[in-house]
Scaffold this active site. Structure first.
Site, short mmCIF file in Angstrom:
data_model
loop_
_atom_site.label_atom_id
_atom_site.label_comp_id
_atom_site.label_asym_id
_atom_site.label_seq_id
_atom_site.Cartn_x
_atom_site.Cartn_y
_atom_site.Cartn_z
CG HIS A 195 -0.28 -0.25 2.51
ND1 HIS A 195 0.57 0.68 3.07
CD2 HIS A 195 -0.31 -1.31 3.35
CE1 HIS A 195 1.02 0.21 4.21
NE2 HIS A 195 0.52 -1.00 4.40
CG HIS A 213 4.27 -1.61 2.10
ND1 HIS A 213 2.98 -2.08 1.95
CD2 HIS A 213 4.75 -2.19 3.22
CE1 HIS A 213 2.69 -2.92 2.92
NE2 HIS A 213 3.75 -3.01 3.72
#
Ligand code: PAF
Length: 284
Positions: free
Chosen positions: A34, A37
């Site tokens: 997501h 990250h």
């Protein structure tokens, strides 16, 4: 982007970059990427590193009744996202590559894991530091990037680096949030729409406590109570709410220096964690 499944491939990629005098930035993840990250990968990229991202759902850090089997996985989507943010090498080892046999030697975290998430998830942080130390040995990164959302994990990894003399610098990066404040997490996907609405109580309550602290309300018990009340009004069951010193995660009675308000709560079957910085009388 190169995709590597073996430790040998990852090691020789890293060695090649070191020979070419490039620095290496590592972004360890468990995948189902997501924006949180991706922000770590962008940060590594903008620091000028050759960027390696690992995607490995590490069985060692899951308890027997936890969600290892159902942890969300979507490698082909992750590959596209990683490539788009400029990851140079994606390391996706199968479990047998990282643990060809049940490990006979693992790391054990000391007192930093006794409380908070460590108390609710016995052995979890031992599993985290064991896999992170393996990744650090494989890549020998100059810098490694971790989100502040997992604040206890971040502090523990910093302590591992100091205590075991790794030469990697650990870079903590800000939590990335959804529009309503919910911290991004691969596990948010478990929430039903109704649970998702209730989950927003957690960041809302943390933000309210932070505001109160800035206005001069520095008693830890009062700030924690604000969060507890909001969570139970939203039908979330509280695991812990704590005001701790940033450096050693020990609880405080009053916010006088850099502190974190950390909380964990369960909505349905999903455990949510989050934290905010508390600085008395100052905005941030
Ligand atoms: O934060 C995570 O996703 C994991 O705990 C980590 C650091 C990748 C180790 O498995």
């Amino acid at each position: 982007m190169i995709r590597a499944e073996t430790i040998d491939e990852a090691r020789s990629w890293a060695a090649g970059h070191r020979r070419a005098e490039r620095t290496i930035g590592l972004v360890p993840t468990m995948g189902y990427l997501h924006e949180g990250h991706l922000s770590l990968a962008r940060r590594a990229k903008s620091a000028g590193h050759a960027v390696a991202m690992s995607i490995f759902v590490n069985p060692l850090q899951f308890g027997p009744r936890e969600d290892y089997d159902r942890y969300p996985r979507d490698l082909s989507r992750d590959e596209g996202l990683a490539e788009r943010v400029g990851v140079d090498l994606l390391f996706v080892p199968p479990v047998e590559e990282m643990y060809p046999r049940p490990p006979r030697v693992t790391l054990k975290v000391g007192s930093l894991a006794d409380r908070w998430c460590g108390a609710s998830r016995p052995g979890h942080f031992d599993g985290v530091v064991t896999v992170v130390s393996k990744l650090f040995h494989i890549f020998r990164p100059d810098e490694a990037f971790f989100g502040e959302k997992d604040y206890q994990q971040l502090r523990i990894i910093e302590a591992m680096v100091r205590d075991l003399n790794f030469s990697t610098r650990v870079v903590g990066c800000p939590t990335v949030r959804e529009e309503d404040g919910l911290a991004m997490s691969s596990r948010n996907r478990y929430l039903t729409p109704e649970q998702r609405r209730r989950a927003a109580a957690l960041p809302g309550a943390l933000a309210e406590a932070r505001r109160l602290c800035r206005e001069g309300h520095t008693r830890a018990d009062e700030l924690a109570e604000v969060v507890r009340r909001a969570l139970s009004n939203a039908g979330c069951s509280v695991d812990y709410v704590a005001v701790v010193r940033e450096d050693d995660l020990e609880p405080v009675e009053k916010v006088t220096g850099p502190c974190r308000l950390m909380a964990a709560a369960v909505v349905g079957e999903t455990r949510l964690i989050d934290n905010v910085a508390l600085v008395p009388g100052r905005g941030d």
